[in-house]
Design an enzyme around this catalytic site. Structure first.
Site, PDB file in Angstrom:
ATOM      1  N   ASP A 208      41.308  31.657  36.653  1.00 30.51           N
ATOM      2  CA  ASP A 208      42.443  32.553  36.357  1.00 30.51           C
ATOM      3  C   ASP A 208      42.177  34.005  36.751  1.00 30.51           C
ATOM      4  O   ASP A 208      42.855  34.916  36.285  1.00 30.51           O
ATOM      5  CB  ASP A 208      42.808  32.467  34.876  1.00 30.51           C
ATOM      6  CG  ASP A 208      41.664  32.899  33.961  1.00 30.51           C
ATOM      7  OD1 ASP A 208      40.545  33.113  34.466  1.00 30.51           O
ATOM      8  OD2 ASP A 208      41.906  32.996  32.746  1.00 30.51           O
ATOM      9  N   HIS A 209      41.193  34.244  37.596  1.00 33.50           N
ATOM     10  CA  HIS A 209      40.941  35.595  38.109  1.00 33.50           C
ATOM     11  C   HIS A 209      39.941  35.520  39.254  1.00 33.50           C
ATOM     12  O   HIS A 209      39.330  34.475  39.491  1.00 33.50           O
ATOM     13  CB  HIS A 209      40.405  36.527  37.004  1.00 33.50           C
ATOM     14  CG  HIS A 209      39.039  36.170  36.500  1.00 33.50           C
ATOM     15  ND1 HIS A 209      38.817  35.171  35.570  1.00 33.50           N
ATOM     16  CD2 HIS A 209      37.808  36.655  36.800  1.00 33.50           C
ATOM     17  CE1 HIS A 209      37.524  35.072  35.311  1.00 33.50           C
ATOM     18  NE2 HIS A 209      36.880  35.963  36.054  1.00 33.50           N
TER      19      HIS A 209
ATOM     20  N   ASP B 166      37.137  41.845  36.875  1.00 36.10           N
ATOM     21  CA  ASP B 166      37.913  40.623  37.009  1.00 36.10           C
ATOM     22  C   ASP B 166      39.313  41.019  37.436  1.00 36.10           C
ATOM     23  O   ASP B 166      39.968  41.823  36.774  1.00 36.10           O
ATOM     24  CB  ASP B 166      37.957  39.864  35.676  1.00 36.10           C
ATOM     25  CG  ASP B 166      36.585  39.365  35.264  1.00 36.10           C
ATOM     26  OD1 ASP B 166      35.697  39.275  36.144  1.00 36.10           O
ATOM     27  OD2 ASP B 166      36.401  39.072  34.066  1.00 36.10           O
TER      28      ASP B 166
ATOM     29  N   HIS C 155      36.455  30.452  36.308  1.00 37.21           N
ATOM     30  CA  HIS C 155      37.061  31.481  37.171  1.00 37.21           C
ATOM     31  C   HIS C 155      38.337  30.977  37.850  1.00 37.21           C
ATOM     32  O   HIS C 155      38.634  31.342  38.985  1.00 37.21           O
ATOM     33  CB  HIS C 155      36.049  31.975  38.209  1.00 37.21           C
ATOM     34  CG  HIS C 155      35.018  32.892  37.623  1.00 37.21           C
ATOM     35  ND1 HIS C 155      34.047  32.458  36.754  1.00 37.21           N
ATOM     36  CD2 HIS C 155      34.829  34.230  37.747  1.00 37.21           C
ATOM     37  CE1 HIS C 155      33.296  33.480  36.379  1.00 37.21           C
ATOM     38  NE2 HIS C 155      33.745  34.569  36.957  1.00 37.21           N
TER      39      HIS C 155
ATOM     40  N   TYR D  43      34.581  28.071  40.897  1.00 38.94           N
ATOM     41  CA  TYR D  43      33.390  28.419  40.114  1.00 38.94           C
ATOM     42  C   TYR D  43      33.780  28.293  38.639  1.00 38.94           C
ATOM     43  O   TYR D  43      34.901  28.671  38.271  1.00 38.94           O
ATOM     44  CB  TYR D  43      32.944  29.853  40.431  1.00 38.94           C
ATOM     45  CG  TYR D  43      31.629  30.218  39.783  1.00 38.94           C
ATOM     46  CD1 TYR D  43      30.427  29.766  40.319  1.00 38.94           C
ATOM     47  CD2 TYR D  43      31.592  31.008  38.635  1.00 38.94           C
ATOM     48  CE1 TYR D  43      29.216  30.082  39.714  1.00 38.94           C
ATOM     49  CE2 TYR D  43      30.386  31.328  38.028  1.00 38.94           C
ATOM     50  CZ  TYR D  43      29.202  30.859  38.570  1.00 38.94           C
ATOM     51  OH  TYR D  43      28.012  31.166  37.959  1.00 38.94           O
TER      52      TYR D  43
ATOM     53  N   HIS E 224      29.120  42.651  34.377  1.00 38.92           N
ATOM     54  CA  HIS E 224      30.056  43.477  33.598  1.00 38.92           C
ATOM     55  C   HIS E 224      29.301  44.464  32.702  1.00 38.92           C
ATOM     56  O   HIS E 224      29.819  45.519  32.382  1.00 38.92           O
ATOM     57  CB  HIS E 224      30.978  42.597  32.748  1.00 38.92           C
ATOM     58  CG  HIS E 224      32.005  41.862  33.555  1.00 38.92           C
ATOM     59  ND1 HIS E 224      33.169  42.454  33.977  1.00 38.92           N
ATOM     60  CD2 HIS E 224      32.041  40.592  34.036  1.00 38.92           C
ATOM     61  CE1 HIS E 224      33.879  41.571  34.666  1.00 38.92           C
ATOM     62  NE2 HIS E 224      33.221  40.435  34.719  1.00 38.92           N
TER      63      HIS E 224
ATOM     64  N   HIS F 247      36.483  37.428  40.334  1.00 42.73           N
ATOM     65  CA  HIS F 247      35.458  38.346  39.827  1.00 42.73           C
ATOM     66  C   HIS F 247      34.718  38.949  41.013  1.00 42.73           C
ATOM     67  O   HIS F 247      34.254  38.236  41.898  1.00 42.73           O
ATOM     68  CB  HIS F 247      34.487  37.565  38.921  1.00 42.73           C
ATOM     69  CG  HIS F 247      33.190  38.267  38.635  1.00 42.73           C
ATOM     70  ND1 HIS F 247      32.892  38.841  37.423  1.00 42.73           N
ATOM     71  CD2 HIS F 247      32.102  38.488  39.428  1.00 42.73           C
ATOM     72  CE1 HIS F 247      31.674  39.376  37.470  1.00 42.73           C
ATOM     73  NE2 HIS F 247      31.173  39.187  38.678  1.00 42.73           N
TER      74      HIS F 247
HETATM   75 ZN   LIG Z   1      33.868  38.734  35.662  1.00 40.85          ZN
END
Ligand SMILES: [Zn+2]
Length: 240
Positions: free
Chosen positions: A220-221, A188, A218, A215, A181, A223
């Site tokens: 809730d999204h 995300d 992660h 992972y 990021h 990446h």
């Molecule tokens: Zn991310």
């Protein structure tokens, strides 16, 4: 005589108008290609093409944006063409450019994504792991891959909960110390496809880093990162 002369002037100016309007086939607000591009071509116009078709690199592949039109670029162009109902010949000519023009805004971002969506950290793109200009350029390449992903998922909305972060923003949200990021090339994703569906499809669209359910942190999204210097996919709940 005066009448004849004015008629002649009118004809001349009419002819000039026709010639002028027939010259450029298209003038796009972002970028206009001036020649057909195929294997063996090189130059800045090839780079511009590669940026826009890199999301069609194919499974587990990342297309170099190096200005050299080789087999990988031809394959990406073919996949782009097939995805949008064009003749898939791997040659970027007027029909391919017309489709690309229709997909881009005047600031060169693809129509379904915007710089503002990729940056809720600061407006300057500064303070990350790379220069502000590089972070913003990385974000542009990321957006074109997201446009490809979005189209492949059936033209369904994809939302970005977090993308570019300065080091300070990254620390504030508890991001990994080496998070992509901070390079501007990670996003995300949330939206109507499931997180696993997005992570699975992302494998075909030029993302070297894909993290999703299974992972840590992660659930809730999904990446995805566009151009990491390493390959890392992990979403065990999605079979990745
Ligand atoms: Zn991310």
């Amino acid at each position: 005589m005066r009448i004849l002369l004015s008629t002649a002037v009118a004809i001349a100016s009419f002819t000039a108008t026709i010639v002028l309007s027939a010259a450029p086939a298209h003038a796009d607000g972002c970028y206009t290609w001036g020649r057909t591009l195929s294997q063996g071509a090189s130059g800045a116009d090839v780079t511009q093409l590669q940026i826009r078709v890199a999301g069609w690199a194919g499974y587990n592949s990342i297309l170099a944006t190096d200005g050299a039109f080789g087999p990988a670029t031809a394959a990406a162009v073919s996949r782009f063409q097939a995805a949008y109902g064009l003749t898939a010949d791997g040659i970027a000519g007027p029909n391919t450019f017309a489709k690309l023009y229709s997909l881009q805004d005047d600031d060169c971002t693809p129509i379904h994504f915007a710089y503002a969506e990729l940056n809720n950290c600061n407006s300057t793109w500064a303070g990350g792991a790379v220069s502000a200009a590089t972070a913003k350029a990385n974000a542009l390449q990321l957006m074109w891959k997201l446009e490809a992903l979005r189209h492949a998922l059936g033209d369904v909305p994809i939302y970005i909960s977090s993308a570019f972060r300065s080091a300070a923003c990254n620390s504030a949200v508890g991001g990994a110390s080496n998070s992509r990021h901070m390079y501007g090339d990670a996003a995300d994703l949330t939206g109507s496809p499931s997180f696993c569906r997005m992570a699975q499809e992302a494998r075909y669209h030029g993302f070297g880093e894909i993290l999703g359910p299974g992972y840590p942190d992660h659930s809730d999204h999904a990446h995805v990162a566009s151009s990491p210097s390493y390959h890392f996919w992990s979403a065990s709940n999605c079979g990745i």
